[in-house]
Design a protein around this motif. Structure first.
Motif, PDB file in Angstrom:
ATOM      1  N   HIS A 227      -0.918  96.552  18.177  1.00 25.25           N
ATOM      2  CA  HIS A 227      -1.335  96.208  19.535  1.00 25.25           C
ATOM      3  C   HIS A 227      -1.323  94.697  19.734  1.00 25.25           C
ATOM      4  CE1 HIS A 227      -5.344  95.907  17.518  1.00 25.25           C
ATOM      5  NE2 HIS A 227      -5.477  94.874  18.340  1.00 25.25           N
TER       6      HIS A 227
ATOM      7  N   VAL B 155      -0.765 105.095  16.194  1.00 19.56           N
ATOM      8  CA  VAL B 155      -2.039 105.044  16.916  1.00 19.56           C
ATOM      9  C   VAL B 155      -1.932 105.949  18.137  1.00 19.56           C
ATOM     10  CG1 VAL B 155      -3.625 103.598  18.234  1.00 19.56           C
ATOM     11  CG2 VAL B 155      -2.635 102.745  16.101  1.00 19.56           C
TER      12      VAL B 155
ATOM     13  N   TRP C 216     -14.385  98.670  21.651  1.00 17.43           N
ATOM     14  CA  TRP C 216     -13.119  99.402  21.549  1.00 17.43           C
ATOM     15  C   TRP C 216     -13.317 100.890  21.830  1.00 17.43           C
ATOM     16  CZ3 TRP C 216      -8.312  97.345  20.838  1.00 17.43           C
ATOM     17  CH2 TRP C 216      -8.239  96.006  20.456  1.00 17.43           C
TER      18      TRP C 216
ATOM     19  N   LEU D 169      -9.761  99.385  16.481  1.00 17.35           N
ATOM     20  CA  LEU D 169      -8.396  98.894  16.304  1.00 17.35           C
ATOM     21  C   LEU D 169      -8.317  97.448  15.834  1.00 17.35           C
ATOM     22  CD1 LEU D 169      -6.292 100.446  19.206  1.00 17.35           C
ATOM     23  CD2 LEU D 169      -6.652 101.269  16.868  1.00 17.35           C
TER      24      LEU D 169
ATOM     25  N   SER E  15       3.921 103.746  16.415  1.00 13.35           N
ATOM     26  CA  SER E  15       3.467 102.704  17.333  1.00 13.35           C
ATOM     27  C   SER E  15       3.808 101.321  16.801  1.00 13.35           C
ATOM     28  CB  SER E  15       1.947 102.777  17.512  1.00 13.35           C
ATOM     29  OG  SER E  15       1.488 104.086  17.661  1.00 13.35           O
TER      30      SER E  15
ATOM     31  N   THR F 225      -7.116 105.351  19.457  1.00 13.40           N
ATOM     32  CA  THR F 225      -7.480 104.143  20.195  1.00 13.40           C
ATOM     33  C   THR F 225      -8.980 103.960  20.330  1.00 13.40           C
ATOM     34  OG1 THR F 225      -7.257 105.412  22.254  1.00 13.40           O
ATOM     35  CG2 THR F 225      -5.361 104.075  21.570  1.00 13.40           C
ATOM     36  N   ASN F 226      -9.723 105.054  20.364  1.00 14.00           N
ATOM     37  CA  ASN F 226     -11.163 104.982  20.623  1.00 14.00           C
ATOM     38  C   ASN F 226     -11.993 105.462  19.442  1.00 14.00           C
ATOM     39  OD1 ASN F 226      -9.635 105.629  23.325  1.00 14.00           O
ATOM     40  ND2 ASN F 226     -11.495 104.558  23.933  1.00 14.00           N
TER      41      ASN F 226
ATOM     42  N   CYS G 283       1.133 102.027  26.112  1.00 15.79           N
ATOM     43  CA  CYS G 283      -0.291 102.386  26.125  1.00 15.79           C
ATOM     44  C   CYS G 283      -1.086 101.104  26.331  1.00 15.79           C
ATOM     45  CB  CYS G 283      -0.687 103.055  24.819  1.00 15.79           C
ATOM     46  SG  CYS G 283       0.305 104.515  24.407  1.00 15.79           S
TER      47      CYS G 283
ATOM     48  N   VAL H  68      -3.582 107.745  21.618  1.00 16.00           N
ATOM     49  CA  VAL H  68      -4.568 107.559  22.681  1.00 16.00           C
ATOM     50  C   VAL H  68      -5.626 108.662  22.597  1.00 16.00           C
ATOM     51  CG1 VAL H  68      -4.924 107.543  25.176  1.00 16.00           C
ATOM     52  CG2 VAL H  68      -2.937 106.378  24.190  1.00 16.00           C
TER      53      VAL H  68
ATOM     54  N   TRP I  81      -8.073 103.968  28.018  1.00 11.84           N
ATOM     55  CA  TRP I  81      -6.651 103.794  27.732  1.00 11.84           C
ATOM     56  C   TRP I  81      -5.800 104.620  28.689  1.00 11.84           C
ATOM     57  CZ3 TRP I  81      -4.233 100.601  24.200  1.00 11.84           C
ATOM     58  CH2 TRP I  81      -5.094  99.874  23.359  1.00 11.84           C
TER      59      TRP I  81
END
Length: 317
Positions: A306, A195, A261, A177, A303, A170-171, A253, A197, A266
């Protein structure tokens, strides 16, 4: 298996051994002009950012690092497929970071692969990536678009014919993302997404999801769980889920949908698994970015793409 390293990487023996121990013939190559004892006199362009993003014209385009690296990966595939112990109809490619970037390009150029897994790497580097400000913004629009048209994965992913798994965090500092989603949405063949976290960025080749995805496509083994498109009705989100393995966990999430991003905070909360769906209630705060995940009995996580709710957004889709 063709194994494509990232920035600062090399032909990692342990990566090839990982796949060999699983019954595969694997090729790990060096893409930075190095041999076992350092820089080769005929090693070609190195892997520094100055070299990757240098100016080029029609005469020097084939001297660029990306051109050499893609050619090396495709040639490596040909060498591997030519070995008598290799079934040339069952080959796959995976790459990490810049290797994931290259995997996206190779998947669109070499239709012999039966599966491809880019880890971290993606396209749209000029729009949102670690290199946007220090590289593309300083090139000027014309030069930047010239690089994109020649070397950005967004120009090659629509031609990919094999199933692909996209795995990222995520980061992630390099491949955020938004660019990641735009990249995998270009692929017309089946796509799986995983994906995580706050997944760290590094030369990590021990993801069970990668192993299982490749096995299910070119060897034996149950596939990863399959998630449908995420749907929102009021404060409830859901997605269909199908799995040959028992599911043990579902999660929502989410993070605030503003700011870089890489710096978003998260959070992950339990979601319900019921009647072939994963279902969760959204938090009240907006703006919001969120996705759903499921984990099967093997501990393998996939996942949805998003989705985002803007400030004041209360519609459903």
């Amino acid at each position: 298996m063709v194994l494509v390293h990232g920035g600062g990487g090399k032909a990692f023996p342990k990566w090839a051994e990982h796949w060999a121990e699983r019954g595969y013939c694997a090729l790990a190559m060096d893409l930075a002009g190095n041999g076992p004892s350092g820089r080769l006199p005929d090693g070609g362009p190195d892997q520094s950012d100055d070299v990757k993003f240098r100016e080029f014209d029609a005469k020097t385009e084939r001297d660029m690092w990306t051109y050499h690296a893609v050619a090396a990966a495709i040639r490596g595939h040909t060498l591997l497929a030519g070995l008598p112990e290799v079934d040339k109809k069952r080959t796959a490619v995976t790459g990490i970071s810049w290797g994931g970037y290259l995997t996206c390009i190779v998947a669109g150029l070499d239709d012999r692969f039966k599966a491809a897994v880019p880890v971290y790497g993606c396209g749209f580097l000029n729009e949102s990536s670690y290199w946007k400000e220090p590289r593309f913004d300083k090139m000027g629009a014309e030069r930047a678009m010239k690089w994109v048209n020649a070397f950005d994965p967004s120009r090659y992913l629509p031609a990919a014919k094999c199933p692909m798994l996209f795995l990222n965090g995520t980061n992630d500092f390099a491949y955020p993302l938004d660019s990641y989603k735009k990249s995998y949405q270009l692929v017309k063949s089946p796509v799986a997404i995983s994906v995580r976290v706050r997944l760290p960025h590094g030369h990590i080749w021990t993801f069970g999801e990668v192993d299982a995805f490749i096995d299910s496509r070119i060897k034996v083994g149950n596939p990863l769980p399959s998630l449908g498109e995420i749907r929102r009705e009021g404060d409830k989100v859901s997605a269909t889920v199908a799995s040959k393995e028992k599911l043990k966990d579902g999660r929502l999430c989410y993070a605030t949908a503003i700011g870089p991003w890489q710096k978003r905070e998260w959070k992950s909360v339990p979601a319900d698994l019921t009647e072939g769906r994963v279902v969760a209630k959204l938090p009240a705060e907006h703006p919001l970015v969120y996705f759903l995940t499921v984990t099967d009995a093997r501990g393998l996580e996939v996942s949805t793409a998003h989705d985002e709710i803007p400030l004041g957004g209360d519609g459903s889709k």
